[in-house]
Write an enzyme that holds these catalytic residues in place. Structure first.
Site, PDB file in Angstrom:
ATOM      1  CG  ASP A  42      -2.018  -1.005   1.164  1.00 22.63           C
ATOM      2  OD1 ASP A  42      -2.073  -1.770   0.175  1.00 22.63           O
ATOM      3  OD2 ASP A  42      -2.817  -1.074   2.120  1.00 22.63           O
TER       4      ASP A  42
ATOM      5  CG  ASP B 224      -2.561   4.462  -0.384  1.00 26.82           C
ATOM      6  OD1 ASP B 224      -2.073   5.458   0.196  1.00 26.82           O
ATOM      7  OD2 ASP B 224      -3.398   3.711   0.156  1.00 26.82           O
TER       8      ASP B 224
ATOM      9  CG  HIS C 114      -5.226   0.092  -2.680  1.00 24.21           C
ATOM     10  ND1 HIS C 114      -5.119  -0.487  -1.440  1.00 24.21           N
ATOM     11  CD2 HIS C 114      -4.771   1.382  -2.542  1.00 24.21           C
ATOM     12  CE1 HIS C 114      -4.626   0.396  -0.575  1.00 24.21           C
ATOM     13  NE2 HIS C 114      -4.412   1.527  -1.235  1.00 24.21           N
TER      14      HIS C 114
ATOM     15  CG  ASP D 162      -3.527  -4.487  -5.569  1.00 25.70           C
ATOM     16  OD1 ASP D 162      -4.530  -3.924  -5.105  1.00 25.70           O
ATOM     17  OD2 ASP D 162      -2.469  -4.637  -4.916  1.00 25.70           O
TER      18      ASP D 162
ATOM     19  CB  CYS E  75      -2.733  -6.203  -0.394  1.00 28.74           C
ATOM     20  SG  CYS E  75      -4.021  -5.690  -1.521  1.00 28.74           S
TER      21      CYS E  75
END
Length: 360
Positions: free
Chosen positions: A112, A190, A239, A241, A345
């Site tokens: 992150d 991030d 995020h 992913d 993550c």
């Protein structure tokens, strides 16, 4: 020292993985109440967090996730990967700046807050107040990597004053213009909103990454790299992913709920778009208190262009990966969700065996 000889060397998501940092669960704390938390987790979890914000995670939740984490580490080491760990921290301790106070969160997800580009480790400026001091857990490792030749830099430390957050923010409904819980008061982003394909990096604007943050990284990396923005249809974007992830040169795993493949950057035209099957439901309490979307099903970790670690509960995805020519390595990891993510993550690539290339 040439870049490829440095202990830190990672250019993409699929070169053979040699060394990785894996997160920890010890000391995990439920984040202090704040809009960046409330509007970035599922509604049921947000409601629970309001009631128990700032408290330590129940020990039974940590124990369930720790058992899976131990197995994940065993698999990595069995596949020849060197595993490093951050230091244990007291995230329950309250801290203050001149503008605000908060307790911490955890170090479950190193992806992150840190971005490895080549031989450089970049600390990113998170907009979560509960993650302000999280990088301290990694300082011992980063000092070691720096002394062995790595570059180590950090974006400007954000103020995280109330001016950064949109007062009265509500999650936009389908059909409404997109809006975000953060504005352009200062650069924040991030690392997990980016993925790397050699000289090309891809990013989604989100509730933790603003345009100023994207521009800061673009200028910092300079003309050797290109940063491309990808539009997400997620109403609570955070995020990249769990939205899309490259698995190998020319192969992109896509979440069909969040991505309109017709609106992807044109440079992906020659790539195979692997549309992920819908996440297989996982019953039980932990699914109700997860901090993540069910689409963390695609939050896989590539060990090389073929081997991929995937949650064993995701039978449909495992079958699809096999049909696409990959070699899935199954590991239970669903109980890690309340702490912020899954395999991608929970890791930070430190060294992959490869050199900087252009794939487009």
């Amino acid at each position: 020292m040439e870049q490829r000889d440095c202990v830190v060397n990672s250019h993409n998501e699929w070169d053979p993985l040699e060394e990785v940092i894996v997160g920890r669960l010890e000391g995990a704390n439920i984040p202090s109440y704040h809009p960046t938390v409330t509007f970035n987790v599922p509604p049921a979890t947000a409601k629970l967090y309001r009631m128990v914000a700032g408290r330590k995670f129940p020990s039974f939740m940590i124990q369930l996730a720790q058992k899976e984490l131990d197995e994940f580490i065993r698999i990595l080491e069995g596949e020849g990967v060197v595993v490093r760990r951050p230091d244990v921290q007291n995230f329950h301790a309250k801290y203050r700046t001149p503008l605000w106070a908060s307790r911490g969160f955890c170090v479950a997800c190193p992806r992150d807050l840190f971005l490895v580009v080549g031989n450089e480790i970049i600390e990113t400026p998170s907009c979560w107040r509960s993650r302000f001091f999280e990088p301290y857990a990694y300082r011992r490792l980063f000092k070691e990597y720096f002394l062995k030749g790595a570059k180590w830099s950090a974006a400007p430390t954000p103020e995280l004053s109330d001016d950064l957050y949109e007062e009265g923010y509500t999650i936009p409904r389908e059909g409404e213009p997109m809006r975000y819980v953060i504005n352009e008061f200062e650069p924040v982003f991030d690392a997990a909103d980016f993925f790397r394909c050699g000289r090309d990096l891809f990013v989604t604007r989100s509730n933790v990454t603003n345009q100023w943050g994207i521009e800061w990284l673009r200028r910092h990396l300079g003309s050797q790299y290109r940063i491309h923005e990808i539009e997400s249809r997620c109403r609570q974007p955070m995020h990249i992913d769990s939205t899309l992830l490259p698995l190998a040169p020319g192969k992109l795993l896509v979440n069909p709920d969040y991505i309109d493949v017709s609106r992807l950057p044109s440079i992906f035209k020659s790539w195979d778009l692997l549309v992920a099957p819908r996440p297989d439901p996982v019953p039980g309490l932990m699914s109700k208190v997860s901090a993540c979307s069910p689409w963390t099903s695609i939050n896989v970790l590539m060990l090389d262009e073929k081997r991929v670690i995937v949650d064993k509960s995701q039978v449909s995805l495992i079958k699809a990966l096999k049909n696409w020519g990959f070699q899935p390595i199954e590991c239970a990891f669903f109980n890690y969700g309340p702490f912020g993510g899954s395999f991608h993550c929970a890791t930070l690539d430190i060294r992959r065996r490869g050199t900087l290339q252009t794939y487009f």
